[in-house]
Design a protein around this motif. Structure first.
Motif, PDB file in Angstrom:
ATOM      1  N   LEU A  28       1.001  -1.151  -0.038  1.00 41.22           N
ATOM      2  CA  LEU A  28       0.113   0.145   0.001  1.00 41.22           C
ATOM      3  C   LEU A  28       0.981   1.228  -0.054  1.00 41.22           C
ATOM      4  O   LEU A  28       1.033   2.181   1.044  1.00 41.22           O
ATOM      5  CB  LEU A  28      -0.868   0.021   1.192  1.00 41.22           C
TER       6      LEU A  28
ATOM      7  N   ARG B 179      -7.784  -2.000   0.304  1.00 39.50           N
ATOM      8  CA  ARG B 179      -6.893  -1.636   1.397  1.00 39.50           C
ATOM      9  C   ARG B 179      -7.000  -2.755   2.630  1.00 39.50           C
ATOM     10  O   ARG B 179      -5.990  -3.089   3.241  1.00 39.50           O
ATOM     11  CB  ARG B 179      -6.722  -0.327   1.779  1.00 39.50           C
TER      12      ARG B 179
ATOM     13  N   VAL C 169      -6.198   2.302   6.602  1.00 36.24           N
ATOM     14  CA  VAL C 169      -6.748   2.199   5.555  1.00 36.24           C
ATOM     15  C   VAL C 169      -7.255   3.618   5.058  1.00 36.24           C
ATOM     16  O   VAL C 169      -7.072   3.982   3.940  1.00 36.24           O
ATOM     17  CB  VAL C 169      -7.868   1.232   5.610  1.00 36.24           C
TER      18      VAL C 169
END
Length: 464
Positions: free
Chosen positions: A170, A224, A248
């Protein structure tokens, strides 16, 4: 047997809790932490979780003699510890001044001493100390990303086993951490405290997070969430939505903070309000539409604009009132960064406590949150808060031309009445669908059981 002072040097890590340092110090001497802690006279018991077990965010306060002892055991000067440990030097009424020469200590929770407490990155600790040990540090919620190792460091006050979430897949979360530094500087230049800007922005996005569970067009957050859950959060979705939320939504929090600090965005809110000719904020206003674009969700504008009573509309109201030179309703402040207590986002620890109690409570299957879907709860809440917002707009409205006053009163009262009726119906239907006896629900709602049955049937026909 207590170790001989000064045999080993154990340096503190910046922002570390004193309790964390004592645990690391014990490990360096090959001792259990409780053995080393026996060097101090304790005035109370360590804090624990409701379900038992020690709290990772437990903190220690020492008297003067106790601080001297710790410095000696660490093999460092007291001023080194004072610079690194936020709790160093804080006093406690339970502790003696140390005139009797007895090193004393008292337990506290870290959050009550020097702010939010989180786990440190073990890999960073290994680089600094040579050992991948647990470290607990005072860290604000906008500095939780370990950029070097791609980790989100979790709150230490929650009763759950994880110390971090993996962010290596991420990159946008890591990029948001770098971007926040610029946003914080921008806040300072604008005369705002970065902490307050972050808190308000986090509250805005956390509210979207609660509502977004059933947004069909929301695809970013689910991806995510599955990533931080190790690939699949579906096995325990409610828990993962609590544990993973802050990591997130972090990119959106930073983006919202940046947007709210942008004078051009404030101008859009002012224009949407009618500027010098006041009008209700439209559902398709330019401000919320542009805000949705800035968080990569062009469809979000109308949803954000109609979230009455939330922190975003409160911010807009403050900005508009400041430009218009009018005061806010009683209990409100025209400071745009003032966050009402009811709008503050719940912490991970608080949410996990609620979830745990509901699951363990006798008859937990009958709890409201367990029997009424998150979507239905959100719809009821939004209707109630929307009505509240409509009524708040009527404070001090009974001045001016009769036609203007009557028009605004009637429109706002009609709208709020519609919203209240909507919330009333949804609540009655939710209670009935949850298995409550129809006769009791009908009595609480002030209607006949037959009327409630008809309303249920109509709802099922409409797909509600």
């Amino acid at each position: 047997m207590p170790p001989h002072p000064g045999l080993l040097r154990t340096a503190p890590l910046q922002g570390e809790t004193t309790a964390s340092l004592i645990c690391r110090l014990a490990g360096s001497y090959g001792l259990e932490a409780k053995t080393l802690r026996s060097c101090w006279q304790w005035r109370n018991y360590p804090p624990g979780h409701d379900g038992g077990g020690a709290r990772a965010d437990a903190e220690v306060l020492l008297n003067a003699v106790g601080r001297q002892l710790l410095a000696s055991l660490c093999g460092v000067e007291e001023n080194v510890l004072a610079r690194a440990l936020p709790s160093w030097g804080q006093e406690d009424a339970k502790l003696s001044a140390g005139k009797d020469g007895v090193p004393s200590a008292a337990w506290r929770t870290g959050g009550a001493v020097a702010g939010p407490v989180a786990f440190g990155c073990r890999l960073c600790a290994a680089r600094r100390t040579g050992t991948a040990v647990r470290v607990v540090r005072y860290v604000p919620r906008w500095e939780r990303v370990c950029v070097r190792h791609g980790r989100w460091q979790l709150d230490a006050d929650a009763d759950q086993p994880l110390e971090h979430l993996d962010l290596r897949d991420l990159p946008e979360v890591t990029a948001a951490q770098r971007r926040w530094t610029k946003v914080a500087r921008r806040a300072v230049r604008a005369g705002a405290e970065p902490a307050r800007v972050f808190a308000l922005s986090h509250a805005v996005v956390a509210r979207w997070w609660e509502q977004g569970l059933h947004w069909e067009r929301e695809t970013i957050w689910p991806r995510r969430l599955h990533q931080v859950a190790g690939g699949n959060a579906g096995g325990d979705l409610e828990r993962w939505r609590i544990v993973g939320r802050d990591a997130v939504v972090f990119p959106e929090v930073v983006a919202v903070a940046d947007a709210l600090l942008d004078p051009a965005m404030a101008q859009l809110a002012w224009t949407d309000s009618g500027a010098k000719q006041p009008r209700p904020l439209p559902a398709d206003g330019a401000f919320c539409r542009r805000l949705g674009e800035r968080v990569d969700r062009p469809w979000l504008g109308p949803l954000a604009a109609t979230d009455y009573g939330g922190p975003l509309t409160s911010w807009m109201g403050s900005v508009i009132r400041l430009r218009r030179g009018t005061g806010g309703p009683p209990g409100y402040d025209n400071d745009p960064w003032w966050l009402r207590q009811e709008n503050q986002s719940a912490t991970m620890a608080g949410q996990l406590r609620v979830l745990g109690k509901e699951k363990k409570a006798p008859g937990s299957g009958r709890m409201w949150r367990a029997t009424v879907s998150a979507e239905q709860r959100a719809l009821i809440t939004r209707a109630i808060e929307g009505a509240e917002e409509q009524l708040l707009q009527l404070r001090r409205v009974q001045t001016g031309p009769t036609a203007d006053v009557a028009r605004q009163l009637l429109r706002n009262l009609r709208h709020s009445a519609t919203l209240i009726e909507n919330a009333w119906k949804r609540t009655a239907l939710a209670a009935a669908n949850a298995g409550m006896p129809l006769e009791e629900v009908a009595q609480w709602a002030g209607m006949s059981a037959d009327a409630l049955t008809d309303m249920l049937a109509a709802s099922h026909e409409d797909g509600g």
